[in-house]
Design a protein around this motif. Structure first.
Motif, PDB file in Angstrom:
ATOM      1  N   HIS A 271       0.813  -1.207   0.000  1.00  0.00           N
ATOM      2  CA  HIS A 271       0.000   0.000   0.000  1.00  0.00           C
ATOM      3  C   HIS A 271       0.847   1.257   0.000  1.00  0.00           C
ATOM      4  CE1 HIS A 271      -3.455  -2.506   0.604  1.00  0.00           C
ATOM      5  NE2 HIS A 271      -2.897  -3.047   1.671  1.00  0.00           N
ATOM      6  N   SER A 272       2.070   1.181   0.475  1.00  0.00           N
ATOM      7  CA  SER A 272       2.903   2.368   0.598  1.00  0.00           C
ATOM      8  C   SER A 272       3.865   2.540  -0.576  1.00  0.00           C
ATOM      9  CB  SER A 272       3.694   2.319   1.904  1.00  0.00           C
ATOM     10  OG  SER A 272       4.588   1.233   1.879  1.00  0.00           O
ATOM     11  N   ARG A 273       3.855   1.634  -1.527  1.00  0.00           N
ATOM     12  CA  ARG A 273       4.770   1.739  -2.659  1.00  0.00           C
ATOM     13  C   ARG A 273       4.380   2.916  -3.545  1.00  0.00           C
ATOM     14  NH1 ARG A 273       4.878  -4.467  -4.429  1.00  0.00           N
ATOM     15  NH2 ARG A 273       6.035  -5.248  -2.669  1.00  0.00           N
ATOM     16  N   LYS A 274       5.397   3.589  -4.037  1.00  0.00           N
ATOM     17  CA  LYS A 274       5.177   4.664  -4.994  1.00  0.00           C
ATOM     18  C   LYS A 274       5.104   4.043  -6.380  1.00  0.00           C
ATOM     19  CE  LYS A 274       7.779   7.961  -2.273  1.00  0.00           C
ATOM     20  NZ  LYS A 274       8.973   8.796  -2.216  1.00  0.00           N
ATOM     21  N   PRO A 275       4.411   4.688  -7.308  1.00  0.00           N
ATOM     22  CA  PRO A 275       4.402   4.158  -8.679  1.00  0.00           C
ATOM     23  C   PRO A 275       5.818   4.137  -9.235  1.00  0.00           C
ATOM     24  CG  PRO A 275       2.875   6.000  -8.437  1.00  0.00           C
ATOM     25  CD  PRO A 275       3.620   5.881  -7.157  1.00  0.00           C
ATOM     26  N   LYS A 276       6.111   3.137 -10.056  1.00  0.00           N
ATOM     27  CA  LYS A 276       7.454   3.022 -10.615  1.00  0.00           C
ATOM     28  C   LYS A 276       7.723   4.172 -11.578  1.00  0.00           C
ATOM     29  CE  LYS A 276       8.691  -1.721 -10.271  1.00  0.00           C
ATOM     30  NZ  LYS A 276       9.404  -2.783 -10.937  1.00  0.00           N
ATOM     31  N   LYS A 277       8.947   4.626 -11.544  1.00  0.00           N
ATOM     32  CA  LYS A 277       9.357   5.664 -12.466  1.00  0.00           C
ATOM     33  C   LYS A 277       9.562   5.039 -13.830  1.00  0.00           C
ATOM     34  CE  LYS A 277      11.663   8.327  -8.912  1.00  0.00           C
ATOM     35  NZ  LYS A 277      12.940   8.827  -8.425  1.00  0.00           N
ATOM     36  N   LYS A 278       9.525   5.888 -14.853  1.00  0.00           N
ATOM     37  CA  LYS A 278       9.661   5.413 -16.223  1.00  0.00           C
ATOM     38  C   LYS A 278      10.981   4.665 -16.420  1.00  0.00           C
ATOM     39  CE  LYS A 278       8.765   7.034 -20.854  1.00  0.00           C
ATOM     40  NZ  LYS A 278       8.422   8.195 -21.673  1.00  0.00           N
ATOM     41  N   ARG A 279      12.074   5.179 -15.832  1.00  0.00           N
ATOM     42  CA  ARG A 279      13.362   4.506 -16.020  1.00  0.00           C
ATOM     43  C   ARG A 279      13.401   3.168 -15.284  1.00  0.00           C
ATOM     44  NH1 ARG A 279      16.002   8.732 -12.400  1.00  0.00           N
ATOM     45  NH2 ARG A 279      16.153   7.630 -10.434  1.00  0.00           N
ATOM     46  N   ASP A 280      12.669   3.052 -14.164  1.00  0.00           N
ATOM     47  CA  ASP A 280      12.601   1.780 -13.457  1.00  0.00           C
ATOM     48  C   ASP A 280      11.885   0.741 -14.305  1.00  0.00           C
ATOM     49  OD1 ASP A 280      13.932   2.851 -11.282  1.00  0.00           O
ATOM     50  OD2 ASP A 280      12.087   3.256 -10.164  1.00  0.00           O
ATOM     51  N   LYS A 281      10.816   1.143 -14.955  1.00  0.00           N
ATOM     52  CA  LYS A 281      10.083   0.217 -15.829  1.00  0.00           C
ATOM     53  C   LYS A 281      10.966  -0.195 -17.005  1.00  0.00           C
ATOM     54  CE  LYS A 281       5.474   1.833 -14.701  1.00  0.00           C
ATOM     55  NZ  LYS A 281       4.250   2.459 -15.213  1.00  0.00           N
ATOM     56  N   ALA A 282      11.733   0.741 -17.550  1.00  0.00           N
ATOM     57  CA  ALA A 282      12.627   0.424 -18.659  1.00  0.00           C
ATOM     58  C   ALA A 282      13.704  -0.564 -18.217  1.00  0.00           C
ATOM     59  CB  ALA A 282      13.260   1.707 -19.205  1.00  0.00           C
ATOM     60  N   PHE A 283      14.252  -0.353 -17.020  1.00  0.00           N
ATOM     61  CA  PHE A 283      15.258  -1.287 -16.502  1.00  0.00           C
ATOM     62  C   PHE A 283      14.657  -2.665 -16.301  1.00  0.00           C
ATOM     63  CE2 PHE A 283      17.246  -3.455 -12.907  1.00  0.00           C
ATOM     64  CZ  PHE A 283      18.535  -3.589 -13.406  1.00  0.00           C
ATOM     65  N   ASP A 284      13.446  -2.730 -15.727  1.00  0.00           N
ATOM     66  CA  ASP A 284      12.786  -4.020 -15.518  1.00  0.00           C
ATOM     67  C   ASP A 284      12.596  -4.759 -16.833  1.00  0.00           C
ATOM     68  OD1 ASP A 284      12.672  -3.517 -12.819  1.00  0.00           O
ATOM     69  OD2 ASP A 284      10.531  -3.024 -12.800  1.00  0.00           O
ATOM     70  N   LEU A 285      12.185  -4.046 -17.870  1.00  0.00           N
ATOM     71  CA  LEU A 285      11.982  -4.651 -19.175  1.00  0.00           C
ATOM     72  C   LEU A 285      13.307  -5.147 -19.747  1.00  0.00           C
ATOM     73  CD1 LEU A 285      10.078  -5.334 -21.496  1.00  0.00           C
ATOM     74  CD2 LEU A 285      10.454  -3.017 -22.366  1.00  0.00           C
ATOM     75  N   TRP A 286      14.367  -4.330 -19.625  1.00  0.00           N
ATOM     76  CA  TRP A 286      15.686  -4.711 -20.109  1.00  0.00           C
ATOM     77  C   TRP A 286      16.179  -5.962 -19.382  1.00  0.00           C
ATOM     78  CZ3 TRP A 286      20.174  -4.847 -17.150  1.00  0.00           C
ATOM     79  CH2 TRP A 286      21.343  -5.109 -17.848  1.00  0.00           C
ATOM     80  N   LEU A 287      16.007  -5.983 -18.071  1.00  0.00           N
ATOM     81  CA  LEU A 287      16.458  -7.126 -17.275  1.00  0.00           C
ATOM     82  C   LEU A 287      15.685  -8.382 -17.652  1.00  0.00           C
ATOM     83  CD1 LEU A 287      18.246  -8.144 -14.985  1.00  0.00           C
ATOM     84  CD2 LEU A 287      16.430  -7.501 -13.397  1.00  0.00           C
ATOM     85  N   LYS A 288      14.381  -8.261 -17.770  1.00  0.00           N
ATOM     86  CA  LYS A 288      13.550  -9.417 -18.118  1.00  0.00           C
ATOM     87  C   LYS A 288      13.958  -9.993 -19.469  1.00  0.00           C
ATOM     88  CE  LYS A 288       8.728 -10.720 -18.729  1.00  0.00           C
ATOM     89  NZ  LYS A 288       7.334 -10.260 -18.678  1.00  0.00           N
TER      90      LYS A 288
END
Length: 70
Positions: A22-39
């Motif tokens: 509940h306390s998590r902030k929405p992911k930043k655009k660069r975090d989503k890009a890193f997650d996609l790159w890692l995956k």
């Protein structure tokens, strides 16, 4: 409360607190890009290994262990 009892509390299990979701902030655009790159990188490196058949000897050991537990 003794220190060992703290680990029995649900909010300390698995290293995460229950209210973290509940306390998590929405992911930043660069975090989503890193997650996609890692995956994509992990899939590229390990998909062949994951798709290999399980060795018969290992399947046999698993089956024997299941039979012992029953």
């Amino acid at each position: 409360m003794p220190g060992w009892m703290v680990w029995q509390k649900p909010e300390f299990r698995m290293g995460k607190r229950r209210d973290d979701a509940h306390s998590r902030k929405p992911k930043k655009k660069r975090d989503k890009a890193f997650d996609l790159w890692l995956k994509r990188g992990l899939h590229q490196m390990f998909d062949n290994v994951v798709n290999e058949p399980v060795p018969e000897e290992l399947l046999k050991l698993i089956q024997e262990d299941r039979e012992k537990q029953d």
